[in-house]
Design an enzyme around this catalytic site. Structure first.
Site, short mmCIF file in Angstrom:
data_model
loop_
_atom_site.label_atom_id
_atom_site.label_comp_id
_atom_site.label_asym_id
_atom_site.label_seq_id
_atom_site.Cartn_x
_atom_site.Cartn_y
_atom_site.Cartn_z
N THR A 1 0.86 -1.19 0.00
CA THR A 1 0.00 0.00 0.00
C THR A 1 0.89 1.23 0.00
O THR A 1 1.67 1.43 0.94
CB THR A 1 -0.89 0.00 1.25
OG1 THR A 1 -1.67 -1.19 1.23
CG2 THR A 1 -1.81 1.22 1.27
N ARG B 1 -7.78 -9.59 3.75
CA ARG B 1 -7.87 -9.33 5.19
C ARG B 1 -7.12 -10.43 5.92
O ARG B 1 -7.25 -11.61 5.56
CB ARG B 1 -9.34 -9.36 5.66
CG ARG B 1 -10.18 -8.23 5.10
CD ARG B 1 -11.64 -8.58 5.17
NE ARG B 1 -11.93 -9.79 4.41
CZ ARG B 1 -13.10 -10.45 4.47
NH1 ARG B 1 -14.06 -10.03 5.24
NH2 ARG B 1 -13.29 -11.54 3.74
N LYS C 1 -6.76 2.23 -3.05
CA LYS C 1 -6.41 1.50 -1.82
C LYS C 1 -6.46 2.42 -0.60
O LYS C 1 -7.08 2.10 0.41
CB LYS C 1 -5.01 0.89 -1.98
CG LYS C 1 -4.51 0.17 -0.75
CD LYS C 1 -5.34 -1.05 -0.40
CE LYS C 1 -4.99 -1.56 0.98
NZ LYS C 1 -5.79 -2.70 1.39
N ASN D 1 -9.33 2.07 2.51
CA ASN D 1 -9.01 1.85 3.93
C ASN D 1 -9.45 3.02 4.79
O ASN D 1 -9.94 2.83 5.90
CB ASN D 1 -7.50 1.60 4.10
CG ASN D 1 -7.17 0.13 3.90
OD1 ASN D 1 -8.04 -0.67 3.57
ND2 ASN D 1 -5.92 -0.25 4.11
N GLY E 1 -16.96 -0.88 19.19
CA GLY E 1 -15.98 -1.61 20.00
C GLY E 1 -14.89 -0.69 20.51
O GLY E 1 -15.14 0.50 20.75
N CYS F 1 -2.62 -1.88 9.03
CA CYS F 1 -3.06 -1.11 7.85
C CYS F 1 -3.82 0.16 8.18
O CYS F 1 -3.37 1.25 7.84
CB CYS F 1 -3.89 -2.00 6.94
SG CYS F 1 -2.92 -3.32 6.21
N LYS G 1 -1.95 3.31 9.88
CA LYS G 1 -0.92 3.96 9.06
C LYS G 1 -1.49 4.48 7.74
O LYS G 1 -1.06 5.50 7.23
CB LYS G 1 0.25 3.01 8.82
CG LYS G 1 0.03 2.00 7.73
CD LYS G 1 1.31 1.26 7.36
CE LYS G 1 1.06 0.13 6.38
NZ LYS G 1 0.53 0.50 5.08
N ARG H 1 0.12 -6.01 15.54
CA ARG H 1 0.57 -4.65 15.25
C ARG H 1 -0.56 -3.65 15.53
O ARG H 1 -1.68 -3.85 15.07
CB ARG H 1 1.06 -4.55 13.80
CG ARG H 1 2.37 -5.32 13.60
CD ARG H 1 2.84 -5.30 12.18
NE ARG H 1 2.11 -6.19 11.32
CZ ARG H 1 2.38 -6.38 10.03
NH1 ARG H 1 3.36 -5.72 9.46
NH2 ARG H 1 1.67 -7.23 9.31
P1 NAD Z 1 5.08 -7.63 6.63
O1 NAD Z 1 5.85 -6.77 7.54
O2 NAD Z 1 4.31 -8.79 7.18
O3 NAD Z 1 6.03 -8.19 5.48
C1 NAD Z 1 6.98 -7.42 4.82
C2 NAD Z 1 8.14 -8.33 4.46
O4 NAD Z 1 9.04 -7.62 3.62
C3 NAD Z 1 8.95 -8.81 5.67
O5 NAD Z 1 9.03 -10.22 5.66
C4 NAD Z 1 10.32 -8.17 5.45
O6 NAD Z 1 11.39 -8.99 5.94
C5 NAD Z 1 10.37 -8.03 3.94
N1 NAD Z 1 11.32 -7.04 3.44
C6 NAD Z 1 11.56 -5.79 3.88
N2 NAD Z 1 12.53 -5.22 3.15
C7 NAD Z 1 12.90 -6.11 2.21
C8 NAD Z 1 13.86 -6.10 1.17
N3 NAD Z 1 14.63 -5.02 0.94
N4 NAD Z 1 13.98 -7.19 0.40
C9 NAD Z 1 13.21 -8.28 0.63
N5 NAD Z 1 12.29 -8.35 1.61
C10 NAD Z 1 12.13 -7.28 2.39
O7 NAD Z 1 4.09 -6.65 5.85
P2 NAD Z 1 2.65 -6.98 5.23
O8 NAD Z 1 1.61 -6.97 6.30
O9 NAD Z 1 2.76 -8.14 4.33
O10 NAD Z 1 2.41 -5.66 4.37
C11 NAD Z 1 3.13 -5.41 3.17
C12 NAD Z 1 2.44 -4.27 2.45
O11 NAD Z 1 1.12 -4.67 2.06
C13 NAD Z 1 2.27 -3.00 3.26
O12 NAD Z 1 2.37 -1.90 2.41
C14 NAD Z 1 0.83 -3.12 3.77
O13 NAD Z 1 0.27 -1.86 4.04
C15 NAD Z 1 0.16 -3.76 2.58
N6 NAD Z 1 -1.06 -4.50 2.92
C16 NAD Z 1 -1.10 -5.26 4.05
C17 NAD Z 1 -2.27 -5.98 4.32
C18 NAD Z 1 -2.36 -6.80 5.56
O14 NAD Z 1 -3.48 -7.20 5.89
N7 NAD Z 1 -1.27 -7.09 6.24
C19 NAD Z 1 -3.37 -5.93 3.44
C20 NAD Z 1 -3.26 -5.18 2.28
C21 NAD Z 1 -2.10 -4.46 2.03
#
Ligand code: NAD
Length: 472
Positions: A125, A158, A228, A232, A277, A284, A287, A351
């Site tokens: 995102t 989700r 996106k 959110n 709640g 997400c 931030k 988180r």
């Molecule tokens: P996360 O922290 O679970 O995973 C991120 C991963 O990226 C980690 O494993 C980290 O080690 C890796 N990483 C960081 N720098 C790196 C690099 N230089 N090379 C290789 N790997 C690297 O994060 P997430 O929850 O998967 O979220 C990722 C993105 O997706 C964010 O922008 C978030 O906002 C978005 N997003 C998250 C969700 C959710 O529900 N978690 C839903 C939609 C969108």
């Protein structure tokens, strides 16, 4: 190789990257899943699954060693892939803006590996205009324009239902500014948009099928980035809205569940995200609301509404804490059972979890907390280590044993099935403060509890009286 099969690198093996990688393999592509966390890569290679998501282990087992591999070598994965999805974290920076340093680092490294055409896709995102920054970073590293495009394919999964959400989406959003890029993105998702996947043997079940395949929305890259953030922010606004309505309900003695039901039956409003709640959390919403507001303001647009959404969300936790205080009077030395640590049910993600914020305050006030969560205890223990005042227990009844009150902090489905008689006899006092409105107040009175929830009339055990929560 099957001509419909694409070679894809997914950079970042977190909640989004790992799920996307497993699902891309599931729909027939060759996937390389990259992470710079060597430990995580080793775990994945050895057959481990670092996150708790239904079906994820099944998919990884199905495709590991065949159409999905794990590596920390981004350069090589990028060289071998036709498309590179960036799914690294975009945490909140100090000013509220998204910290895009991980995206920047990945873009630079990809640039150094480009020797034929690559489509770089933002899956993380990111704020509007990030695609232009990525383009600039790649260009600065000497890559000519013809050798790459940057597209946006935001993710709406989700946590807790991530695999099903990915394979059975409400919609797939793709943003690209060249026909070549758009055509590649169509090919990636073709098994879902044609409905072919849903007829394959062993397909993960969900709401989509051959006759109602996943719809795809094609947009400009900027519009996709905005979709996106706007989505959110809108959902967070809905939560904050119903939370204020809940506070009005408390003030006038009405039941917010009835109000939400009446609102939700209006098809223009819809019933979801109208659960009062202790507010939203997770990696997400907090931030993304902050980042969207920041980017709007940088562009000269006042989006004060989002500031209110954040303020209401923060205040909701404080109100809840005051309710707990009104039930207990003083905190020092009291034993509190806390059910739920994850930011919502069905995930081990803690988180920005409102539950942890409440526990932090309880510990600060000198309470002894016995916490239980079906999936998030290990992660929580890294923040609040086990000790004299913080205990992690095996089940909700052990948490309740001898406790002065029990708090419901996460909407885990299994909490709805608790044996209330057993719980009541375990508790020192039959007091439940429910931050997720899981139980029916009338039934809780019948069962002999003093029961307080959010936006619904509290019920007090005949032997109890409650302090006015407004008295500090
Ligand atoms: P996360 O922290 O679970 O995973 C991120 C991963 O990226 C980690 O494993 C980290 O080690 C890796 N990483 C960081 N720098 C790196 C690099 N230089 N090379 C290789 N790997 C690297 O994060 P997430 O929850 O998967 O979220 C990722 C993105 O997706 C964010 O922008 C978030 O906002 C978005 N997003 C998250 C969700 C959710 O529900 N978690 C839903 C939609 C969108």
């Amino acid at each position: 190789m099957d001509s419909s099969r694409l070679s894809i690198a997914v950079v970042g093996s977190g909640y989004v990257g790992l799920v996307a990688a497993a699902c891309f393999a599931e729909i027939g592509h060759q996937v390389s899943c990259v992470d710079n966390d060597e430990q995580k890569v080793a775990t994945l290679r050895a057959g481990g699954v670092p996150i708790h998501e239904e079906y994820l282990a099944d998919l990884l087992n199905r495709h590991r060693g065949q159409s999905i591999e794990f590596t920390s070598n981004l350069g090589q994965a990028a060289r071998e892939a036709q498309l590179i999805f960036i799914a690294v974290g975009t945490p909140q920076g100090e000013t509220g803006s998204a910290d895009l340093s991980y995206v920047d680092a990945v873009a630079s490294e990809i640039a150094r590996s480009i020797d034929d055409y690559k489509l770089i896709v933002e899956k993380s995102t990111v704020p509007v205009y990030t695609n232009e920054w990525i383009r600039r970073v790649v260009g600065r590293n000497g890559v000519v324009e013809e050798l790459f495009d940057v597209a946006s394919n935001p993710e709406f999964l989700r946590e807790g239902t991530a695999v099903v959400d990915f394979l059975h989406p409400d919609r797939i959003v793709v943003g690209a500014d060249s026909e070549k890029a758009m055509a590649l993105l169509r090919r990636v998702y073709e098994p879902l948009t044609s409905g072919e996947y849903y007829e394959s043997a062993g397909a993960i079940p969900g709401m989509r099928n051959r006759n109602s395949p996943a719809p795809m929305l094609e947009a400009s890259t900027k519009a996709a980035e905005l979709i996106k953030h706007a989505s959110n922010a809108f959902l967070a606004m809905k939560i904050s809205f119903i939370n204020v309505v809940a506070n009005v309900c408390e003030a006038v003695g009405a039941d917010v569940e009835q109000v939400a039901q009446g609102m939700g039956q209006d098809s223009r409003i819809g019933p979801r995200f109208l659960n009062a709640g202790i507010g939203y959390g997770g990696s997400c919403f907090p931030k993304d609301v902050a980042a969207f507001r920041y980017v709007a303001e940088r562009m000269g647009v006042d989006f004060g509404l989002l500031g209110e959404v954040e303020k209401i969300n923060a205040e909701q936790r404080i109100r809840f804490f005051q309710k707990v205080r009104s039930a207990l009077w003083t905190f020092r030395g009291k034993r509190i059972a806390a059910l739920g640590l994850a930011f919502k049910g069905g995930t081990d993600d803690i988180r920005e979890s409102p539950a942890l914020e409440i526990i932090r305050q309880l510990l600060h006030e000198g309470c002894k907390v016995a916490a239980y969560d079906p999936a998030a205890m290990e992660r929580a223990a890294a923040i609040f280590p086990e000790g004299e005042n913080m205990q992690y227990v095996r089940d909700p009844y052990e948490a309740a044993q001898g406790a002065d009150a029990l708090l419901i902090l996460t909407d885990w489905e299994e909490f709805q099935r608790l044996d209330m008689t057993r719980l009541r006899s375990a508790l020192r006092y039959p007091i439940i403060v429910d931050g997720r409105n899981l139980f029916d107040p009338a039934r809780m009175t019948e069962l002999g509890f003093t029961y307080m929830s959010v936006g619904r009339p509290g019920v007090v055990h005949p032997r109890e009286t409650l302090a006015n929560p407004n008295i500090p």
